[in-house]
Design a protein around this motif. Structure first.
Motif, PDB file in Angstrom:
ATOM      1  N   ALA A   1       0.909  -1.086  -0.447  1.00 45.17           N
ATOM      2  CA  ALA A   1      -0.099   0.528   0.228  1.00 45.17           C
ATOM      3  C   ALA A   1       0.885   1.020  -0.068  1.00 45.17           C
ATOM      4  CB  ALA A   1      -1.379  -0.097   1.308  1.00 45.17           C
ATOM      5  N   PHE A   2       2.315   1.210   1.091  1.00 47.27           N
ATOM      6  CA  PHE A   2       2.719   2.504   0.928  1.00 47.27           C
ATOM      7  C   PHE A   2       3.148   2.853  -0.348  1.00 47.27           C
ATOM      8  CE2 PHE A   2       2.997   2.158   5.803  1.00 47.27           C
ATOM      9  CZ  PHE A   2       1.772   2.666   6.150  1.00 47.27           C
ATOM     10  N   GLY A   3       4.550   1.909  -1.092  1.00 49.55           N
ATOM     11  CA  GLY A   3       5.118   1.998  -2.168  1.00 49.55           C
ATOM     12  C   GLY A   3       4.054   1.621  -3.312  1.00 49.55           C
ATOM     13  N   SER A   4       2.911   1.836  -3.261  1.00 52.22           N
ATOM     14  CA  SER A   4       2.419   1.548  -4.500  1.00 52.22           C
ATOM     15  C   SER A   4       1.656   3.076  -4.220  1.00 52.22           C
ATOM     16  CB  SER A   4       1.194   0.861  -4.795  1.00 52.22           C
ATOM     17  OG  SER A   4       1.508  -0.479  -4.606  1.00 52.22           O
ATOM     18  N   THR A   5       0.677   3.723  -3.469  1.00 52.50           N
ATOM     19  CA  THR A   5       0.302   4.583  -3.871  1.00 52.50           C
ATOM     20  C   THR A   5      -0.219   5.986  -2.667  1.00 52.50           C
ATOM     21  OG1 THR A   5      -2.287   3.841  -2.397  1.00 52.50           O
ATOM     22  CG2 THR A   5      -2.060   3.423  -5.283  1.00 52.50           C
ATOM     23  N   TYR A   6       0.981   5.249  -1.605  1.00 45.00           N
ATOM     24  CA  TYR A   6       1.095   6.340  -0.995  1.00 45.00           C
ATOM     25  C   TYR A   6       0.652   7.526  -0.963  1.00 45.00           C
ATOM     26  CZ  TYR A   6       1.459   7.826   4.326  1.00 45.00           C
ATOM     27  OH  TYR A   6       1.561   8.148   5.231  1.00 45.00           O
ATOM     28  N   PRO A   7       0.238   8.484  -0.822  1.00 48.48           N
ATOM     29  CA  PRO A   7       0.229  10.395  -1.192  1.00 48.48           C
ATOM     30  C   PRO A   7       0.874  10.831  -0.531  1.00 48.48           C
ATOM     31  CG  PRO A   7      -1.634   9.834   0.459  1.00 48.48           C
ATOM     32  CD  PRO A   7      -1.372   8.545   0.570  1.00 48.48           C
ATOM     33  N   MET A   8       2.613  10.623  -0.924  1.00 49.63           N
ATOM     34  CA  MET A   8       3.476  11.640   0.033  1.00 49.63           C
ATOM     35  C   MET A   8       4.945  10.813  -0.958  1.00 49.63           C
ATOM     36  SD  MET A   8       4.069   9.742   2.997  1.00 49.63           S
ATOM     37  CE  MET A   8       5.408  10.832   3.964  1.00 49.63           C
ATOM     38  N   PRO A   9       5.423  12.695  -1.192  1.00 51.97           N
ATOM     39  CA  PRO A   9       7.032  11.990  -1.520  1.00 51.97           C
ATOM     40  C   PRO A   9       7.978  11.862  -0.839  1.00 51.97           C
ATOM     41  CG  PRO A   9       6.718  14.329  -1.164  1.00 51.97           C
ATOM     42  CD  PRO A   9       4.983  13.983  -1.099  1.00 51.97           C
ATOM     43  N   MET A  10       7.816  11.475   0.342  1.00 50.09           N
ATOM     44  CA  MET A  10       8.495  10.864   0.653  1.00 50.09           C
ATOM     45  C   MET A  10       8.344   8.808   1.187  1.00 50.09           C
ATOM     46  SD  MET A  10       9.303  13.500   4.249  1.00 50.09           S
ATOM     47  CE  MET A  10       7.498  13.334   4.315  1.00 50.09           C
ATOM     48  N   LEU A  11       9.451   8.365   1.149  1.00 51.33           N
ATOM     49  CA  LEU A  11       9.393   6.621   1.110  1.00 51.33           C
ATOM     50  C   LEU A  11       9.608   6.183   2.354  1.00 51.33           C
ATOM     51  CD1 LEU A  11      11.977   6.428  -1.985  1.00 51.33           C
ATOM     52  CD2 LEU A  11       9.753   6.169  -1.885  1.00 51.33           C
ATOM     53  N   GLU A  12       9.430   7.256   3.386  1.00 57.31           N
ATOM     54  CA  GLU A  12       9.895   6.784   5.456  1.00 57.31           C
ATOM     55  C   GLU A  12       8.785   6.188   5.265  1.00 57.31           C
ATOM     56  OE1 GLU A  12       9.884   8.598   9.641  1.00 57.31           O
ATOM     57  OE2 GLU A  12       9.863  10.119   7.623  1.00 57.31           O
ATOM     58  N   PRO A  13       7.292   5.251   5.367  1.00 58.29           N
ATOM     59  CA  PRO A  13       6.470   4.871   5.829  1.00 58.29           C
ATOM     60  C   PRO A  13       6.853   3.572   4.822  1.00 58.29           C
ATOM     61  CG  PRO A  13       5.331   6.670   5.557  1.00 58.29           C
ATOM     62  CD  PRO A  13       6.442   6.950   4.325  1.00 58.29           C
ATOM     63  N   SER A  14       7.348   3.065   4.294  1.00 59.37           N
ATOM     64  CA  SER A  14       8.044   2.280   3.184  1.00 59.37           C
ATOM     65  C   SER A  14       8.676   1.533   3.808  1.00 59.37           C
ATOM     66  CB  SER A  14       7.555   2.223   1.502  1.00 59.37           C
ATOM     67  OG  SER A  14       7.907   1.222   0.907  1.00 59.37           O
ATOM     68  N   ARG A  15       9.562   2.422   3.943  1.00 60.52           N
ATOM     69  CA  ARG A  15      11.021   2.078   4.941  1.00 60.52           C
ATOM     70  C   ARG A  15      10.614   1.266   5.927  1.00 60.52           C
ATOM     71  NH1 ARG A  15      13.706   6.075   2.203  1.00 60.52           N
ATOM     72  NH2 ARG A  15      13.724   6.733   4.323  1.00 60.52           N
ATOM     73  N   ILE A  16      10.125   1.928   6.689  1.00 59.73           N
ATOM     74  CA  ILE A  16       9.783   1.521   7.848  1.00 59.73           C
ATOM     75  C   ILE A  16       9.580   0.274   7.899  1.00 59.73           C
ATOM     76  CG2 ILE A  16       8.853   2.410  10.438  1.00 59.73           C
ATOM     77  CD1 ILE A  16       9.353   5.407   9.798  1.00 59.73           C
ATOM     78  N   ALA A  17       8.120   0.205   7.292  1.00 61.53           N
ATOM     79  CA  ALA A  17       7.465  -1.314   7.545  1.00 61.53           C
ATOM     80  C   ALA A  17       8.285  -2.221   6.849  1.00 61.53           C
ATOM     81  CB  ALA A  17       6.217  -1.390   6.693  1.00 61.53           C
ATOM     82  N   ALA A  18       9.225  -2.425   5.831  1.00 61.87           N
ATOM     83  CA  ALA A  18      10.114  -3.382   5.361  1.00 61.87           C
ATOM     84  C   ALA A  18      10.613  -3.403   6.349  1.00 61.87           C
ATOM     85  CB  ALA A  18      10.528  -2.628   4.034  1.00 61.87           C
ATOM     86  N   HIS A  19      11.668  -2.570   7.116  1.00 66.89           N
ATOM     87  CA  HIS A  19      12.725  -2.759   7.883  1.00 66.89           C
ATOM     88  C   HIS A  19      11.902  -3.143   9.373  1.00 66.89           C
ATOM     89  CE1 HIS A  19      14.721   0.235   6.435  1.00 66.89           C
ATOM     90  NE2 HIS A  19      16.075  -0.481   7.092  1.00 66.89           N
ATOM     91  N   ALA A  20      10.576  -3.033   9.397  1.00 67.60           N
ATOM     92  CA  ALA A  20       9.709  -4.181   9.904  1.00 67.60           C
ATOM     93  C   ALA A  20       9.379  -5.825  10.036  1.00 67.60           C
ATOM     94  CB  ALA A  20       8.940  -3.257  11.085  1.00 67.60           C
ATOM     95  N   LEU A  21       9.692  -5.514   8.689  1.00 66.71           N
ATOM     96  CA  LEU A  21       9.007  -7.385   8.262  1.00 66.71           C
ATOM     97  C   LEU A  21      10.549  -7.784   8.246  1.00 66.71           C
ATOM     98  CD1 LEU A  21       7.228  -8.682   6.683  1.00 66.71           C
ATOM     99  CD2 LEU A  21       7.831  -7.623   4.464  1.00 66.71           C
ATOM    100  N   ALA A  22      11.701  -7.176   7.609  1.00 65.21           N
ATOM    101  CA  ALA A  22      12.823  -7.839   8.063  1.00 65.21           C
ATOM    102  C   ALA A  22      12.850  -8.489   8.933  1.00 65.21           C
ATOM    103  CB  ALA A  22      14.015  -6.791   7.329  1.00 65.21           C
TER     104      ALA A  22
END
Length: 501
Positions: free
Chosen positions: A385-406
Motif C-alpha cells: 500500500a505504501f509503495g504503490s499509492t501512498y500520497p507522499m513524496p517521501m518513502l519513509e513509511p514504506s521503508r519503516i514497514a519493510a524494516h519491521a518486516l525484515a
C-alpha cells in the motif's frame, strides 16, 4: 455582447461530477455524460475515447429529436448566463448550489480572500486541478464551503501554500502563506480563547500547525514499485510533505475527541481531510490511528467492499481462516486490481483508489501488531500500500514497514507454520522497499541473504518461475513486476546488476 455560455451548477448529489464546458467547444457533448466513466477528455486510450464519444453523440442526436432516454436520472442542473456579472458573489442560488467560476477572473467578488490576485490564482488551481483527484466528489462540497466561509478559504489557501513551499520556496508561495496566516491567526486566537471549536476552527488549527517535511536521502532509493502513474494523478502526493509536532497534534486530538470525534464534522470533506492527515501522521511510525473510522466509512466497507471483494480462493495461498485479516487480504487484492487497471489505462477508478486506499490503511494500522501469525502478512500488505499509492513524496513509511518486516521473517516466533513460498513473497516486497543504488544497507543485505537461501530451497531457476509463485499471493503485476525482476537479478547475478525500468 458576449456569447452565451453554459455553466453547470454544483450538483445536489455530492457524488456526481462537476463539469463546465463552453457550448461552442469540441467538448460540448460532455454535458450529456452521466458520470466520470463517460468523461473522455482525459482518456489516453484512443479506441475507448472514440467509443464514448460516439455514445454521447448518439445521445445528443436522440435528444434533439425528442426521443432521448437517459441511462439514469439527471444529477446536475444547468443555466444559461450572458456575462461574468451573473455569478452571485459568495451566495447560493435558490436551489442551494453555487455556480462554478469558469476562470481566475470570475473568482473576484466571491470571497473577501479572493480580492488578492495570488489567492485567486491558487484557489483556481485547487478546485480545477488538485481537488478533483484528491477528494471524493472532486471537492465540490469544499468549494461551496470555502466560498461561504472566509476562514475556511484562508485555511485552504494556507495549506496549499505550505505544500507548494515544500517543493519550491518562491516569492509567490511565501506571499500567499504570509497573507493568509495574517488573517487566520487573530481569528483562531479569539475563537480558542472563547472555546469556540467549530468545524472550520478545528480544520484551520490542523492546517496552521502543520510543517513541511523533507527527506534528504530519498534520491538514494531505487523506488522499485512502479508509481509513475502517481505523477499523472498529481494530487495523491499533495499533502504528503506535511508533518505535525507530536505535542500540538495530541492537543488537537484531545479537543476533537471532546467535541465528539470525526463524526461531529458537518462541513463537507472535513472528515476525509482529517482522516487522511491522521493517516499521514501515524504512518511514519506505523502507529494505530488516533481516530476511529466515521460511520459513513463503515457503511462503505459493508457495501462497496463486500460487494466487490474477490472470491475467498484468491487468498487461499495465505492459509488464513475467516476473520479481519482475511477480509483485508481480499480488500488488498481488490485494491491491487484497481492499481493494475489504472496503471494500464488511467480512467475513472481514481476516486475508488483514493477512498479504498485510505480505508485499507486505516484498518491495517488498526490491527494489533502482537499477533505472530498475522504480522508478516500485515506488514507485507502495508509495504504494498505504501509503495504503490501512498500520497507522499517521501518513502519513509514504506521503508519503516519493510524494516519491521525484515526483523519478523528471521524470527521463528513469526515464521512458524509459514512455508518458504510465502516468506519468499514477503522478502521480495520488503527488499523492493529498502533497495538502494549502492545496495549496502543492513536491511537490504539481510533480505538478500534470506532470498538467496529461499531461492535455493524452492529450486527456482528463472524469473518466470519466481513471478508465477509471487502471483499466488498479492502481487499487482503492473506495479511490482519491474521491481521484482530487479531484486531477482540482484540475488541471482550479483549486486551490480542494473535496475530494470
Amino acid at each position: 455582447m458576449s456569447s452565451l455560455r453554459l455553466i453547470l451548477m454544483v450538483p445536489s448529489d455530492p457524488n456526481s461530477p462537476v463539469r463546465e464546458y463552453d457550448r461552442s467547444s469540441p467538448y460540448k457533448n460532455l454535458v450529456l455524460a452521466n458520470d466520470d466513466t463517460e468523461d473522455w477528455s482525459a482518456c489516453d486510450d484512443a479506441k475507448l475515447r472514440r467509443r464514448v464519444q460516439n455514445r454521447l453523440n448518439q445521445r445528443a442526436k436522440r435528444k434533439r429529436k425528442g426521443s432521448d432516454k437517459p441511462d439514469q436520472p439527471a444529477r446536475t442542473k444547468a443555466i444559461i448566463c450572458q456575462s461574468p456579472t451573473s455569478i452571485a458573489p459568495a451566495t447560493s442560488t435558490n436551489d442551494g448550489v453555487i455556480e462554478i467560476p469558469r476562470s481566475v477572473d470570475h473568482l473576484r467578488g466571491l470571497s473577501p480572500s479572493l480580492e488578492s490576485p495570488i489567492c485567486r490564482k491558487m484557489f483556481y488551481t485547487a478546485y480545477t486541478t488538485i481537488w478533483p483527484s484528491l477528494l471524493p466528489g472532486g471537492g465540490k462540497g469544499l468549494l461551496q464551503s470555502c466560498l461561504q466561509d472566509p476562514l475556511l478559504m484562508d485555511a485552504t489557501l494556507s495549506r496549499l501554500a505550505k505544500v507548494l513551499m515544500a517543493r519550491t520556496q518562491n516569492q509567490e508561495n511565501i506571499e500567499l502563506l504570509c497573507e493568509t496566516q495574517s488573517r487566520i491567526i487573530p481569528r483562531i486566537r479569539e475563537d480558542v480563547a472563547k472555546k469556540r471549536f467549530s468545524d472550520t476552527v478545528l480544520t484551520t488549527m490542523m492546517t496552521i500547525s502543520a510543517e513541511t517535511g523533507y527527506e534528504s536521502t530519498a534520491h538514494e532509493n531505487l523506488k522499485l514499485f512502479r508509481t509513475g502513474f502517481v505523477v499523472k494523478l498529481g494530487a495523491l502526493e499533495v499533502h504528503g510533505c506535511l508533518t505535525y509536532d507530536t505535542k500540538q497534534y495530541d492537543l488537537y486530538k484531545r479537543i476533537l475527541v471532546d467535541r465528539g470525534g470525526i463524526d461531529s464534522f458537518v462541513v463537507p470533506n472535513n472528515r476525509e481531510y482529517i482522516l487522511m492527515m491522521d493517516l499521514l501522521h501515524v504512518s511514519r511510525t506505523l502507529s494505530r490511528p488516533n481516530f476511529e473510522l466515521p460511520r459513513l466509512y463503515h457503511d462503505v466497507i459493508r457495501t462497496k467492499f463486500t460487494e466487490a471483494r474477490p472470491p475467498d480462493l484468491e487468498v487461499d495461498a495465505f492459509g488464513v481462516a475467516a476473520g479481519k485479516l482475511k477480509e483485508m487480504l481480499l480488500d488488498t487484492k481488490l485494491l491491487c486490481s484497481l492499481f493494475n487497471r489504472f496503471v494500464g489505462r488511467p480512467d475513472a477508478t481514481l476516486g475508488a483508489i483514493v477512498s479504498y486506499r485510505n480505508l485499507l490503511l486505516h484498518r491495517l494500522l488498526s490491527l494489533p501488531s502482537d499477533v505472530p501469525a498475522d504480522e508478516i502478512s500485515r506488514l507485507a500488505m502495508l509495504v504494498v500500500a505504501f509503495g504503490s499509492t501512498y500520497p507522499m513524496p517521501m518513502l519513509e513509511p514504506s521503508r519503516i514497514a519493510a524494516h519491521a518486516l525484515a526483523a519478523r521473517v528471521v524470527d521463528p516466533a513469526y515464521t512458524t507454520g509459514k512455508d518458504d513460498a510465502f516468506l519468499f513473497w514477503a522478502c521480495v516486497l520488503g527488499m523492493m522497499a529498502v533497495a538502494t543504488r549502492g545496495g549496502v544497507t543492513p536491511a537490504e543485505l539481510a533480505y538478500r541473504h534470506m532470498l538467496t537461501s529461499l531461492i535455493a530451497r524452492l529450486e527456482l531457476t528463472t524469473w518466470e518461475e519466481a513471478r508465477t509463485l509471487l502471483r499466488r499471493y498479492i502481487w499487482p503485476k503492473n506495479i511490482c513486476d519491474g521491481g521484482g525482476l530487479t531484486i531477482w537479478l540482484r540475488c541471482t547475478e550479483g549486486i551490480s546488476s542494473p535496475p530494470i525500468t
